[in-house]
Each structure stands twice: as structure tokens, then as C-alpha cells.
Design a protein around this motif. Sequence first.
Motif, PDB file in Angstrom:
ATOM      1  N   ALA A  98     -14.433  27.250 -18.092  1.00  7.02           N
ATOM      2  CA  ALA A  98     -15.806  27.967 -17.381  1.00  7.02           C
ATOM      3  C   ALA A  98     -15.703  28.657 -16.367  1.00  7.02           C
ATOM      4  O   ALA A  98     -15.286  28.221 -15.697  1.00  7.02           O
ATOM      5  CB  ALA A  98     -17.438  26.817 -17.396  1.00  7.02           C
ATOM      6  N   ARG A  99     -16.537  29.987 -16.632  1.00 10.59           N
ATOM      7  CA  ARG A  99     -16.070  30.577 -15.414  1.00 10.59           C
ATOM      8  C   ARG A  99     -16.954  30.614 -13.947  1.00 10.59           C
ATOM      9  O   ARG A  99     -18.123  31.762 -13.728  1.00 10.59           O
ATOM     10  CB  ARG A  99     -16.241  32.261 -15.843  1.00 10.59           C
ATOM     11  CG  ARG A  99     -14.681  32.595 -16.685  1.00 10.59           C
ATOM     12  CD  ARG A  99     -13.816  32.837 -16.102  1.00 10.59           C
ATOM     13  NE  ARG A  99     -12.293  33.072 -16.899  1.00 10.59           N
ATOM     14  CZ  ARG A  99     -11.576  33.197 -16.523  1.00 10.59           C
ATOM     15  NH1 ARG A  99     -11.266  33.227 -15.056  1.00 10.59           N
ATOM     16  NH2 ARG A  99     -10.340  33.702 -17.332  1.00 10.59           N
ATOM     17  N   ASP A 100     -17.195  29.871 -14.178  1.00  8.51           N
ATOM     18  CA  ASP A 100     -18.011  29.430 -12.595  1.00  8.51           C
ATOM     19  C   ASP A 100     -17.303  29.775 -11.124  1.00  8.51           C
ATOM     20  O   ASP A 100     -16.359  29.095 -10.890  1.00  8.51           O
ATOM     21  CB  ASP A 100     -18.638  28.011 -12.529  1.00  8.51           C
ATOM     22  CG  ASP A 100     -19.399  27.537 -11.507  1.00  8.51           C
ATOM     23  OD1 ASP A 100     -19.188  27.690 -10.471  1.00  8.51           O
ATOM     24  OD2 ASP A 100     -20.947  26.631 -11.787  1.00  8.51           O
ATOM     25  N   GLU A 101     -18.299  30.778 -10.809  1.00  5.66           N
ATOM     26  CA  GLU A 101     -17.596  31.189  -9.796  1.00  5.66           C
ATOM     27  C   GLU A 101     -17.027  30.503  -8.000  1.00  5.66           C
ATOM     28  O   GLU A 101     -16.265  30.806  -8.071  1.00  5.66           O
ATOM     29  CB  GLU A 101     -19.528  32.165  -8.708  1.00  5.66           C
ATOM     30  CG  GLU A 101     -19.135  32.679  -7.827  1.00  5.66           C
ATOM     31  CD  GLU A 101     -20.488  33.389  -6.736  1.00  5.66           C
ATOM     32  OE1 GLU A 101     -19.936  33.582  -5.815  1.00  5.66           O
ATOM     33  OE2 GLU A 101     -21.050  33.488  -7.721  1.00  5.66           O
ATOM     34  N   TYR A 102     -18.266  29.059  -8.315  1.00  7.23           N
ATOM     35  CA  TYR A 102     -17.725  28.067  -7.160  1.00  7.23           C
ATOM     36  C   TYR A 102     -16.481  27.197  -7.966  1.00  7.23           C
ATOM     37  O   TYR A 102     -15.126  26.967  -7.638  1.00  7.23           O
ATOM     38  CB  TYR A 102     -18.359  26.995  -7.062  1.00  7.23           C
ATOM     39  CG  TYR A 102     -20.113  27.829  -6.491  1.00  7.23           C
ATOM     40  CD1 TYR A 102     -19.916  27.919  -5.023  1.00  7.23           C
ATOM     41  CD2 TYR A 102     -21.822  27.351  -7.560  1.00  7.23           C
ATOM     42  CE1 TYR A 102     -21.139  28.449  -4.737  1.00  7.23           C
ATOM     43  CE2 TYR A 102     -21.783  28.876  -6.485  1.00  7.23           C
ATOM     44  CZ  TYR A 102     -22.286  28.501  -5.722  1.00  7.23           C
ATOM     45  OH  TYR A 102     -23.184  29.088  -5.262  1.00  7.23           O
TER      46      TYR A 102
END
Length: 63
Positions: free
Chosen positions: A10-14
Amino acid sequence: MPVRNTISIARDEYIEEALRNVFRELVLTRADAIRYIVREWMEKNTYLPVRELDEDGDVDGSA
């Protein structure tokens, strides 16, 4: 059957920022950093056997 070429997460910023920090600090590629993190998590949660340290062996100046 081993899972191969599945580095897509998943491309979660954090998460991405944390991964960048880890692989810079450990001097690893992104894929190697993810493998390292997953292995550590699996060992800590008893999904994999924990690597045992030989406490009586030589460490050649490092611990």
C-alpha cells in the motif's frame, strides 16, 4: 511456494517515508529493507524460529 516479485505494498505516505528512512539507515535496497522488516516481525511473533546467538563464540571485535 515462495512469494516472488511481490514488493508492491500500500502506498501510504507515512509507510513510504518510514521505509526510505530504514533502507537509508541500514544501507539496503527497498526490497531488502522490506524483507528485513518482515523477517524481524515474523521472528518476533514466532512465525519463524528465532536465530540463536552463540554466546561462547568469538565475535571478532563486534557484538
